[in-house]
Design a protein around this motif. Structure first.
Motif, mmCIF file in Angstrom:
data_model
loop_
_atom_site.group_PDB
_atom_site.id
_atom_site.type_symbol
_atom_site.label_atom_id
_atom_site.label_comp_id
_atom_site.label_asym_id
_atom_site.label_seq_id
_atom_site.Cartn_x
_atom_site.Cartn_y
_atom_site.Cartn_z
ATOM 1 N N ARG A 25 2.969 6.404 -1.632
ATOM 2 C CA ARG A 25 4.263 6.074 -1.621
ATOM 3 C C ARG A 25 4.369 4.722 -0.815
ATOM 4 N NH1 ARG A 25 9.059 9.259 -0.305
ATOM 5 N NH2 ARG A 25 10.757 8.090 -0.593
ATOM 6 N N VAL A 26 4.764 3.589 -1.632
ATOM 7 C CA VAL A 26 4.646 2.449 -1.203
ATOM 8 C C VAL A 26 5.957 1.880 -0.565
ATOM 9 C CG1 VAL A 26 2.972 1.827 -2.784
ATOM 10 C CG2 VAL A 26 5.433 1.422 -3.435
ATOM 11 N N ASN A 27 6.963 2.526 -0.948
ATOM 12 C CA ASN A 27 8.145 2.353 -0.186
ATOM 13 C C ASN A 27 9.399 3.421 -0.536
ATOM 14 O OD1 ASN A 27 9.402 1.886 -2.852
ATOM 15 N ND2 ASN A 27 8.675 -0.220 -2.961
ATOM 16 N N VAL A 46 5.159 -3.174 -1.508
ATOM 17 C CA VAL A 46 4.805 -2.358 -0.517
ATOM 18 C C VAL A 46 5.314 -2.965 0.803
ATOM 19 C CG1 VAL A 46 2.568 -1.500 0.728
ATOM 20 C CG2 VAL A 46 2.478 -2.137 -1.659
ATOM 21 N N SER A 47 6.066 -1.826 1.486
ATOM 22 C CA SER A 47 6.951 -2.162 2.498
ATOM 23 C C SER A 47 5.890 -2.695 3.647
ATOM 24 C CB SER A 47 7.921 -0.928 3.054
ATOM 25 O OG SER A 47 7.263 0.151 3.200
ATOM 26 N N GLU A 107 5.512 -1.806 6.752
ATOM 27 C CA GLU A 107 5.299 -0.843 7.856
ATOM 28 C C GLU A 107 4.365 -0.150 6.742
ATOM 29 O OE1 GLU A 107 9.255 0.286 6.025
ATOM 30 O OE2 GLU A 107 8.406 -1.453 6.896
ATOM 31 N N ARG A 108 4.078 -0.067 5.599
ATOM 32 C CA ARG A 108 3.357 0.604 4.906
ATOM 33 C C ARG A 108 2.002 -0.063 4.233
ATOM 34 N NH1 ARG A 108 4.106 5.954 2.305
ATOM 35 N NH2 ARG A 108 2.596 6.199 3.835
ATOM 36 N N GLU A 128 -1.617 1.050 5.907
ATOM 37 C CA GLU A 128 -1.884 2.449 5.284
ATOM 38 C C GLU A 128 -2.280 2.357 3.862
ATOM 39 O OE1 GLU A 128 -0.199 6.772 4.740
ATOM 40 O OE2 GLU A 128 0.919 5.348 5.912
ATOM 41 N N PHE A 129 -1.846 1.522 3.236
ATOM 42 C CA PHE A 129 -1.783 1.156 1.594
ATOM 43 C C PHE A 129 -3.248 0.620 1.584
ATOM 44 C CE2 PHE A 129 -2.056 -1.952 -1.790
ATOM 45 C CZ PHE A 129 -1.745 -0.939 -2.796
#
Length: 251
Positions: A201-203, A238-239, A241-242, A245-246
């Motif tokens: 889940r990228v955003n 990709v947000s 904040e992510r 993790e990405f």
């Protein structure tokens, strides 16, 4: 040790069998396609170790895992390194590039033998070893989706999905066939149904499949922009904040 070779090029399969024989390993069975392999695994006891070519005559060998829970350790063999990350997400012990080098093959086999010795020291059975090499988490995730197309129900293997996305309060998938299909339920629902090793889940709007990512581009505000193989209808970012993790997800 029970060893299986899956290789679509029969001369290459015979060469690998000779190389294994030279280091004291007999491979009694050789398979040559995705379809043949799926049928064999459904009808036979799974071996201790599989030498698995990635590109077979009728598709990628990863398709086997979508139909059968493989209970074996795997050493992947291929002429290309583009699938290395996906290979190591499965039951992989090692990844050997063709043409196979004798020393690299020996190292890969020794890694497997070391794994066996460590497990044996704990007093576990061969079935316990297989369970350790297997990927039981994958059992609970969706392997195919059903969508409605007019009056018909279409079955879509999960490997055909490039991304899930939300638009106008509805949820869709986009496939390798460059088609979008409407789904029931929310993006949050589907996020729990699909394998997090394969999907991320990228955003708030997009979930992407790793194999569908064609390019990753540095974007403004420390974000990342993704280019997928087929989906180009809107930007996939990709947000911020992510991002960390990405990056961990892609290895």
């Amino acid at each position: 040790m029970n060893v299986l070779i899956i290789e679509d090029e029969k001369p290459a399969a015979r060469r690998l069998k000779r190389m294994l024989s030279a280091i004291g390993i007999d491979a009694h069975t050789m398979l040559h396609s995705v379809e043949e392999s799926i049928q064999w695994f459904l009808e036979n006891e799974h071996p201790d170790l599989i030498f698995l070519d990635i590109q077979l005559s009728d598709g990628l060998s990863f398709e086997i895992f979508e139909e059968v829970e493989i209970q074996s350790a795997i050493i992947f063999t291929t002429a290309y390194d583009e699938y290395a990350l996906k290979a190591f997400k499965l039951n992989s012990i090692d990844y050997v590039l063709k043409p196979i080098d004798e020393e690299e093959l020996q190292v890969a086999v020794e890694k497997f033998r070391t794994q066996q010795k460590r497990v044996a020291a704990l007093g576990l059975s061969i079935e316990d070893i297989r369970k350790l090499f297997a990927n039981p988490v994958d059992q609970k995730f969706k392997k195919r989706l059903t969508v409605r197309v007019g009056q018909h129900i279409k079955i879509i293997p999960i490997g055909e999905v490039e991304c899930f996305f939300s638009e106008n309060k509805s949820t869709y998938i986009f496939t390798k066939e460059k088609r979008s299909y409407l789904l029931d339920n929310s993006l949050e629902h589907w996020q729990k149904q699909i394998d997090p090793i394969r999907f991320f889940r990228v955003n708030r709007t997009f979930i992407v499949q790793m194999d569908a990512i064609k390019d990753i581009i540095a974007f403004s505000n420390s974000r990342l922009k993704l280019i997928l193989n087929s989906y180009h209808d809107s930007e996939i970012i990709v947000s911020r904040e992510r991002v960390k993790e990405f990056k961990n997800w892609i290895g």
